[in-house]
Write a protein that holds these residues in place. Structure first.
Motif, PDB file in Angstrom:
ATOM      1  N   LEU A   1      58.780  21.965  53.179  1.00 54.69           N
ATOM      2  CA  LEU A   1      58.636  23.200  52.430  1.00 54.69           C
ATOM      3  C   LEU A   1      59.534  24.308  52.943  1.00 54.69           C
ATOM      4  O   LEU A   1      60.135  25.029  52.179  1.00 54.69           O
ATOM      5  CB  LEU A   1      57.179  23.683  52.506  1.00 54.69           C
ATOM      6  CG  LEU A   1      56.963  25.061  51.903  1.00 54.69           C
ATOM      7  CD1 LEU A   1      57.148  25.003  50.397  1.00 54.69           C
ATOM      8  CD2 LEU A   1      55.580  25.580  52.231  1.00 54.69           C
TER       9      LEU A   1
ATOM     10  N   TYR B   1      65.315  29.109  46.759  1.00 55.10           N
ATOM     11  CA  TYR B   1      64.102  29.465  47.485  1.00 55.10           C
ATOM     12  C   TYR B   1      63.698  30.891  47.106  1.00 55.10           C
ATOM     13  O   TYR B   1      64.534  31.791  47.035  1.00 55.10           O
ATOM     14  CB  TYR B   1      64.383  29.359  48.975  1.00 55.10           C
ATOM     15  CG  TYR B   1      63.392  30.052  49.871  1.00 55.10           C
ATOM     16  CD1 TYR B   1      62.244  29.398  50.305  1.00 55.10           C
ATOM     17  CD2 TYR B   1      63.617  31.350  50.318  1.00 55.10           C
ATOM     18  CE1 TYR B   1      61.351  30.024  51.151  1.00 55.10           C
ATOM     19  CE2 TYR B   1      62.726  31.978  51.155  1.00 55.10           C
ATOM     20  CZ  TYR B   1      61.599  31.309  51.567  1.00 55.10           C
ATOM     21  OH  TYR B   1      60.711  31.933  52.398  1.00 55.10           O
TER      22      TYR B   1
ATOM     23  N   GLN C   1      50.411  25.458  54.623  1.00 57.85           N
ATOM     24  CA  GLN C   1      50.782  25.030  53.282  1.00 57.85           C
ATOM     25  C   GLN C   1      49.523  24.859  52.451  1.00 57.85           C
ATOM     26  O   GLN C   1      48.762  23.912  52.625  1.00 57.85           O
ATOM     27  CB  GLN C   1      51.575  23.731  53.329  1.00 57.85           C
ATOM     28  CG  GLN C   1      52.108  23.324  51.975  1.00 57.85           C
ATOM     29  CD  GLN C   1      53.130  22.211  52.059  1.00 57.85           C
ATOM     30  OE1 GLN C   1      53.757  22.016  53.092  1.00 57.85           O
ATOM     31  NE2 GLN C   1      53.291  21.478  50.968  1.00 57.85           N
TER      32      GLN C   1
ATOM     33  N   ASN D   1      49.151  24.394  49.119  1.00 61.51           N
ATOM     34  CA  ASN D   1      49.278  23.278  48.185  1.00 61.51           C
ATOM     35  C   ASN D   1      50.750  22.889  48.142  1.00 61.51           C
ATOM     36  O   ASN D   1      51.569  23.487  48.847  1.00 61.51           O
ATOM     37  CB  ASN D   1      48.730  23.659  46.795  1.00 61.51           C
ATOM     38  CG  ASN D   1      49.407  24.882  46.219  1.00 61.51           C
ATOM     39  OD1 ASN D   1      50.634  24.978  46.228  1.00 61.51           O
ATOM     40  ND2 ASN D   1      48.622  25.820  45.699  1.00 61.51           N
ATOM     41  N   PRO D   2      51.136  21.890  47.360  1.00 60.51           N
ATOM     42  CA  PRO D   2      52.538  21.479  47.359  1.00 60.51           C
ATOM     43  C   PRO D   2      53.521  22.556  46.930  1.00 60.51           C
ATOM     44  O   PRO D   2      54.728  22.413  47.157  1.00 60.51           O
ATOM     45  CB  PRO D   2      52.556  20.303  46.366  1.00 60.51           C
ATOM     46  CG  PRO D   2      51.169  19.762  46.410  1.00 60.51           C
ATOM     47  CD  PRO D   2      50.280  20.960  46.590  1.00 60.51           C
ATOM     48  N   THR D   3      53.036  23.632  46.338  1.00 65.77           N
ATOM     49  CA  THR D   3      53.927  24.678  45.830  1.00 65.77           C
ATOM     50  C   THR D   3      53.958  25.929  46.685  1.00 65.77           C
ATOM     51  O   THR D   3      54.998  26.584  46.803  1.00 65.77           O
ATOM     52  CB  THR D   3      53.510  25.064  44.397  1.00 65.77           C
ATOM     53  OG1 THR D   3      53.529  23.900  43.576  1.00 65.77           O
ATOM     54  CG2 THR D   3      54.436  26.115  43.799  1.00 65.77           C
ATOM     55  N   VAL D   4      52.843  26.301  47.308  1.00 66.84           N
ATOM     56  CA  VAL D   4      52.700  27.608  47.962  1.00 66.84           C
ATOM     57  C   VAL D   4      52.464  27.448  49.465  1.00 66.84           C
ATOM     58  O   VAL D   4      51.672  26.610  49.896  1.00 66.84           O
ATOM     59  CB  VAL D   4      51.534  28.406  47.328  1.00 66.84           C
ATOM     60  CG1 VAL D   4      51.332  29.731  48.062  1.00 66.84           C
ATOM     61  CG2 VAL D   4      51.809  28.654  45.859  1.00 66.84           C
TER      62      VAL D   4
ATOM     63  N   PHE E   1      57.477  29.916  48.109  1.00 67.74           N
ATOM     64  CA  PHE E   1      57.342  28.862  47.133  1.00 67.74           C
ATOM     65  C   PHE E   1      58.292  27.725  47.461  1.00 67.74           C
ATOM     66  O   PHE E   1      59.395  27.945  47.929  1.00 67.74           O
ATOM     67  CB  PHE E   1      57.618  29.404  45.724  1.00 67.74           C
ATOM     68  CG  PHE E   1      56.728  30.540  45.334  1.00 67.74           C
ATOM     69  CD1 PHE E   1      55.475  30.296  44.810  1.00 67.74           C
ATOM     70  CD2 PHE E   1      57.128  31.853  45.556  1.00 67.74           C
ATOM     71  CE1 PHE E   1      54.637  31.349  44.458  1.00 67.74           C
ATOM     72  CE2 PHE E   1      56.299  32.905  45.209  1.00 67.74           C
ATOM     73  CZ  PHE E   1      55.043  32.653  44.672  1.00 67.74           C
ATOM     74  N   THR E   2      57.845  26.521  47.224  1.00 70.27           N
ATOM     75  CA  THR E   2      58.648  25.345  47.527  1.00 70.27           C
ATOM     76  C   THR E   2      60.021  25.476  46.876  1.00 70.27           C
ATOM     77  O   THR E   2      60.126  25.767  45.681  1.00 70.27           O
ATOM     78  CB  THR E   2      57.958  24.083  47.001  1.00 70.27           C
ATOM     79  OG1 THR E   2      56.672  23.979  47.584  1.00 70.27           O
ATOM     80  CG2 THR E   2      58.774  22.847  47.352  1.00 70.27           C
TER      81      THR E   2
ATOM     82  N   PHE F   1      63.075  24.778  44.753  1.00 72.41           N
ATOM     83  CA  PHE F   1      63.210  23.864  43.624  1.00 72.41           C
ATOM     84  C   PHE F   1      64.670  23.473  43.407  1.00 72.41           C
ATOM     85  O   PHE F   1      65.566  24.290  43.533  1.00 72.41           O
ATOM     86  CB  PHE F   1      62.600  24.454  42.343  1.00 72.41           C
ATOM     87  CG  PHE F   1      63.195  25.750  41.896  1.00 72.41           C
ATOM     88  CD1 PHE F   1      64.277  25.777  41.030  1.00 72.41           C
ATOM     89  CD2 PHE F   1      62.653  26.962  42.325  1.00 72.41           C
ATOM     90  CE1 PHE F   1      64.819  26.982  40.607  1.00 72.41           C
ATOM     91  CE2 PHE F   1      63.202  28.173  41.908  1.00 72.41           C
ATOM     92  CZ  PHE F   1      64.274  28.174  41.048  1.00 72.41           C
TER      93      PHE F   1
END
Length: 216
Positions: free
Chosen positions: A19, A40, A181, A183-186, A210-211, A213
């Motif tokens: 992340l 990012y 972490q 969740n997988p995004t935040v 945020f992860t 992208f």
């Protein structure tokens, strides 16, 4: 990101490579590799603990990781109506990635803006079995500074960091931070930075990233 003179380019505290933008510990940059061809985004709020409501500052940080070794970004500091706004640039290049036998090294520039000298730096990063060490040297105009930091991840997933940063202007901060972490995004983290001379220079901040992208 300015807390410059106080802060520059804050980033994630954790060592979790899935992340974290690998640019910074608390204040200091690192030689960690990036996620290539990705963007990012992060937001932060920080202030002086004893007068937080009066000194609270909100920021938006952006970083484009062109390759795993080169990234650059633009930071928007002071989004609150009662705070002066600043736009700052930064860039970083990993000269040599870290290996099991040798540390990684990176060079870069922080605090790139019209009304101040940029800060140039050289940093090194080395991972060991129980965490990751960082060491850095900085130059802004004719002034120099240095920093050192340690990061590790506890068994239950909490990332923790300890850092000492002496800025080229003479201000120095000892910082502790923790991140998780969600969740997988935040990813959320918080930190406290103690100024070397006055409690009116201390900082407390909360950071949400945020992860990164992938663009393609």
């Amino acid at each position: 990101m300015k807390r410059w003179t106080i802060v520059c380019s804050l980033g994630l505290l954790g060592v979790s490579g899935a992340l974290a933008i690998p640019e910074t510990v608390v204040f200091m940059p690192t030689a960690n590799l990036s996620t290539p061809r990705s963007v990012y985004l992060a937001t932060e709020q920080y202030g002086v603990p004893r007068s937080y409501s009066q000194t609270r500052t909100r920021c938006l940080y952006t970083q484009l990781m062109v390759t795993e070794r080169f990234d650059f970004g633009v930071d928007f500091v002071g989004l609150d109506n009662n705070q002066p706004r600043q736009t700052l640039g930064n860039a970083r290049f990993v000269l040599s990635p870290e290996s099991k036998r040798s540390p990684g090294f990176a060079v870069g520039a922080l605090n790139i803006t019209d009304n101040a000298n940029p800060t140039f730096y050289l940093v090194g990063t080395q991972t060991v079995s129980f965490g990751r060490f960082h060491l850095g040297a900085y130059r802004q105009g004719s002034n120099t500074g240095w920093s050192g930091a340690f990061q590790t991840t506890l068994p239950f997933g909490l990332d923790v960091a300890l850092e000492y940063y002496r800025f080229p202007d003479g201000n120095a901060y000892t910082s502790v931070g923790a991140g998780y972490q969600v969740n997988p995004t935040v990813y959320l983290c918080t930190y406290y930075s103690r100024h070397n001379q006055t409690r009116d220079g201390d900082l407390f901040g909360v950071y949400m990233a945020f992860t990164p992208f992938r663009l393609f």
